[in-house]
Write an enzyme that holds these catalytic residues in place. Structure first.
Site, PDB file in Angstrom:
ATOM      1  CG  ASP A  24      -0.496   0.482   2.469  1.00  0.00           C
ATOM      2  OD1 ASP A  24       0.738   0.570   2.629  1.00  0.00           O
ATOM      3  OD2 ASP A  24      -1.313   0.783   3.354  1.00  0.00           O
TER       4      ASP A  24
ATOM      5  CG  ASP B  11      -3.190  -3.771   7.825  1.00  0.00           C
ATOM      6  OD1 ASP B  11      -2.699  -2.894   8.549  1.00  0.00           O
ATOM      7  OD2 ASP B  11      -3.986  -3.519   6.904  1.00  0.00           O
TER       8      ASP B  11
END
Ligand SMILES: [Zn+2]
Length: 434
Positions: free
Chosen positions: A96, A261
């Site tokens: 990301d 996450d």
């Protein structure tokens, strides 16, 4: 449901000698040190989340990577850099942008092309579209006429995130990139999140990351997921970016969360006031024995004469010795607690916290003796001592491992699309304990 650990270059030094508190002089960081997935002989995570912002080190945040580490990551790819072949299970890599590193900028500092290149060079399995995080959360905006309480600059961030997601998907297709793309939904309320998810689905995304969750309470996350549920296509999988509250996993799964996450299990080991050591039922407080050497706060107090140096050194040694005797069955709980608290009072006279009850509970239950994880088996009582990065990080690794067992025990694997293959185990040894 898959659990990704965000990478922040958290490694432990296998050469660290816990009795003498020394490390090998020839040790090379990252090369010799071990990641959590290399330490355990059984699975402890499903994958790693790697952020461009952390790798590059945007602005004041700085990078956790050295220049040579960054080059190696890009040259060899993440699977080799993170030595995934040494993990006991097949791990996935998600990339990301690390929107938190540039949260104060007006616009993200990267172009969509740069992000696509980064993901492809790193050989990630999944790549999250370029986004701009929204830190505001105000459900009041969902009440009729309430839209205007949200600043135009906040709404512009959502618009920008959706535009970049569209460009990301278009260029991903045109460039025939090999990783799976995820669109990011940013919002300030349940309805604004749902609207972002709707737009992303329309673009063609069926794996959508929900951003801006870090500061939210569990209740607020659930409110957003419930609203998203009203627009979510059955085939759309969700990823929760950065969840700090993980006690609602069953509900998350019901609401379409396929992955998330979190750094909580790791960070709580040394950031939390009380819940430092996870077990299957309870969380325990680790026993603080601060290091005089290398502790700048203690050093300042010693230099200013607030703490007599010799007495502090003596107490520090006495605490470590008391723990050793306790483990050998030669010291009672009460004897250890007395020494620990005496040292604590010496280090911090104005302290208002009283650890007596929590320490008694930790020592009475001695949970490390019953933990089957590789860290506790090797480290024994050192795992419960709150002291220095080598002990604290290993306790964090134990927490990650314990959390992962709990996640698997919930039986939420239904969302996993394929069976993972087992890999040969990697034996971890530390010099002091092996
Ligand atoms: Zn353990």
């Amino acid at each position: 449901m898959k659990f990704f650990l965000p990478d922040s270059q958290d490694l432990v030094d296998p050469s660290f000698d816990f009795e003498r508190e020394r490390r090998s002089t020839t040790r090379q960081r990252q090369h010799d040190d071990l990641y959590a997935h290399e330490v355990f002989s059984t699975p402890t995570i499903d994958g790693l989340l790697v952020s461009k912002g952390i790798v590059d080190g945007f602005g004041a945040t700085g990078s956790r990577y050295t220049q040579s580490q960054r080059l190696r990551l890009l040259r060899h790819g993440a699977p080799r850099f993170f030595r995934l072949e040494r993990a006991p299970n097949a791990l996935k890599l998600m990339g990301d942008c690390g929107a938190f590193t540039y949260v104060h900028e007006e616009e993200p500092p990267y172009s969509v092309d740069e992000v696509l290149e980064f993901y492809e060079n790193c050989r990630f399995d999944h790549g999250v579209s370029l986004d701009h995080v929204i830190l505001e959360f105000n459900p009041g905006a969902d009440i009729p006429g309430g839209k205007n309480i949200i600043d135009a600059s906040i709404r512009a961030r959502q618009k920008l995130t959706l535009e970049r997601a569209k460009e990301f998907l278009r260029k991903h297709k045109a460039g025939r990139y090999s990783f799976e793309p995820l669109g990011v939904a940013q919002g300030w309320s349940p309805k604004s999140y749902a609207s972002a998810v709707k737009s992303l689905q329309k673009m063609g995304y069926d794996y959508i990351a929900i951003g801006g969750m870090v500061p939210l309470k569990s209740r607020e996350i659930l409110m957003c997921l419930e609203e998203i549920q009203t627009v979510r296509n059955p085939a759309t999988r969700l990823h929760l970016l950065g969840v700090t509250r993980t006690e609602h996993l069953r509900e998350f799964a019901r609401l379409g969360v396929a992955s998330f996450d979190s750094t909580s299990p790791l960070r709580q080991a040394f950031k939390d006031d009380r819940d430092n050591y996870y077990t299957n039922g309870l969380k325990y407080t680790a026993l603080r024995i601060p290091q005089i050497e290398g502790n700048s706060l203690l050093q300042r107090k010693i230099l200013s004469g607030q703490i007599p140096q010799e007495r502090a050194r003596k107490m520090e040694r006495a605490c470590l010795e008391a723990m050793k005797l306790f483990e050998a069955g030669k010291h009672t709980v009460r004897q250890v607690v007395e020494v620990l608290l005496e040292y604590e009072r010496l280090c911090d006279r104005e302290q208002k916290k009283d650890h007596a009850g929590a320490y008694e509970k930790t020592l009475t239950d001695a949970p490390w003796r019953n933990c089957p994880c590789d860290v506790c088996k090797e480290l024994k009582y050192h795992v419960i001592i709150f002291r220095g990065a080598e002990r604290n990080r290993r306790r964090g690794f134990h927490n990650i491992w314990t959390f992962y067992q709990q996640l698997r025990n919930l039986g939420l694997e239904a969302t996993n699309t394929r069976q993972e293959t087992e890999r040969p185990t990697h034996q971890w040894r530390s010099r002091a304990n092996g």
